[in-house]
Design a protein around this motif. Structure first.
Motif: not given
Length: 415
Positions: A390-407
């Motif tokens: 999971w560590e190989d994909a986890r960063a990609y899974w969470y990559k948009d979270v912060d930007a979406f929260k701001r939007l």
């Protein structure tokens, strides 16, 4: 005890229980606010109602009955999402159009051959009203129905009203990447994270405001806000009764577990509790050592989660009537628990325990496309399958979270 006294005691108990329940409700949903305002925004208009059994007021009266008898409101048609207006269809089952047996109104299906209301369906309607209890997860199809209905309203010059309801996951949790180009389907209709942290009303405002609807359309949108709801609230905090959002979401807490296992559930790889008494709360198969799997998963020290060995025989669905072993997932601290990570960690530990049964080696490859669409990207599968880590994909899974929260903060209706 005479009959009169017995009746009076029973009446007192009933009134006390009803009063206690009402006293426990901490919020007013959109339909409650609409009622309190005497249906002003619908007065004199022909109304089409998009709803299902979850569309009820705080006394559990159906929106259908409420609007059908509301003064000055002409309820002229009903529209049903997946599972139907009365909730009598299974997941994925095509729903046909008919007449409602209670009101005699026409019922148009938005989950079958037609998923967007047609001009003919909307011809005699002035305003579409949406009231469905969602579960805060992108792949749950009600928000896709809402978005397509908004598109239809924009295309046909109709008003659109959302009677808002709580997000049972609360308004702060966001998990998963945005849906990418080429992966937009009815389970990932719009470019939002898998867990998106908005109420249906807030999401409707975002779809409209950010021009996420097809062709950048915008409809004439009104959101009837709740009163008393806070972003930190889960459903239990509202004091409201839970009406099953679908046959496999029988309890409010079921909404916690759907994103925890539902992506893996796209494969008939393990039983995830669908077909047993704890839908979405377990992972089990005939070839699994449940005690060993629980030990390995607990060794990961996932925040807020405990895995317990489980042994059962599913009544239907995956591994029907077979003895299976695995784990039941217990959410001990909801605020700390990473919900969507769990299924990927199970896949990881299963591959380590049973290298010949790594999920992407043995799963039906014909289901890979659906798995990717639910994830919103093929990258999760591609990155994970390199080493089954999971560590190989986890960063990609969470990559948009912060930007979406701001939007998304632009569209918050509640603190």
């Amino acid at each position: 005890m005479n009959r009169k006294l017995a009746f009076l005691l029973l009446l007192a108990l009933t009134l006390t229980t009803a009063s206690a329940r009402r006293g426990g409700i901490r919020i007013r949903t959109g339909i409650e606010v609409l009622k309190a305002d005497n249906f002003k925004i619908l007065e004199g208009k022909r109304v089409g109602l998009i709803t299902n059994p979850t569309g009820v007021d705080n006394e559990l009266r159906s929106d259908i009955d409420i609007l059908h008898s509301a003064p000055g409101v002409r309820l002229v048609a009903l529209f049903g999402p997946e599972h139907g207006v009365r909730g009598n269809a299974h997941a994925g089952q095509s729903v046909g159009s008919a007449r409602d047996e209670v009101t005699g109104l026409p019922v148009y299906s938005l989950f079958g051959k037609t998923r967007k209301a047609t001009p003919e369906m909307l011809r005699d309607i002035d305003v579409l009203v949406y009231d469905i209890q969602d579960i805060g997860c992108r792949s749950f199809t009600y928000i896709s129905t809402m978005g397509l209905a908004m598109e239809a309203a924009a295309e046909n010059g109709k008003e659109f009203v959302v009677l808002d309801r709580p997000n049972p996951l609360g308004g702060n949790r966001v998990e998963g990447c945005l849906t990418e180009d080429g992966f937009e389907t009815f389970v990932s209709q719009y470019k939002i994270p898998y867990i998106y942290g908005l109420t249906a009303g807030e999401l409707a405002m975002m779809l409209n405001g950010e021009r996420m609807l097809s062709g950048g359309k915008q409809c004439k949108l009104t959101v009837v806000r709740m009163r008393g709801w806070k972003r930190r609230m889960t459903y239990a905090d509202t004091g409201l009764e839970w009406i099953p959002s679908s046959p496999h979401i029988p309890h409010a807490t079921s909404a916690f577990y759907y994103p925890l296992s539902g992506i893996l559930g796209e494969f008939s790889y393990m039983n995830i509790g669908v077909g047993y008494t704890i839908p979405f709360e377990m992972f089990a198969a005939p070839w699994v050592d449940g005690a060993r799997l629980a030990e390995r998963l607990n060794a990961l020290k996932v925040p807020g989660i405990i895995f317990r060995p489980l042994y059962c025989k599913p009544f239907y669905a995956t591994y029907k009537d077979e003895q299976v072993e695995g784990v039941q997932v217990h959410i001990i601290d909801y605020e700390r628990a990473p919900l969507t990570d769990i299924q990927f960690l199970v896949m990881q530990e299963m591959a380590a325990m049973y290298p010949d049964k790594a999920v992407f080696d043995v799963a039906d490859k014909g289901r890979f496309r659906m798995f990717d669409c639910v994830c919103g990207s093929s990258k999760i599968r591609e990155l994970f399958s390199r080493r089954n880590r999971w560590e190989d994909a986890r960063a990609y899974w969470y990559k948009d979270v912060d930007a979406f929260k701001r939007l998304s903060r632009k569209y918050y209706l509640y603190k």
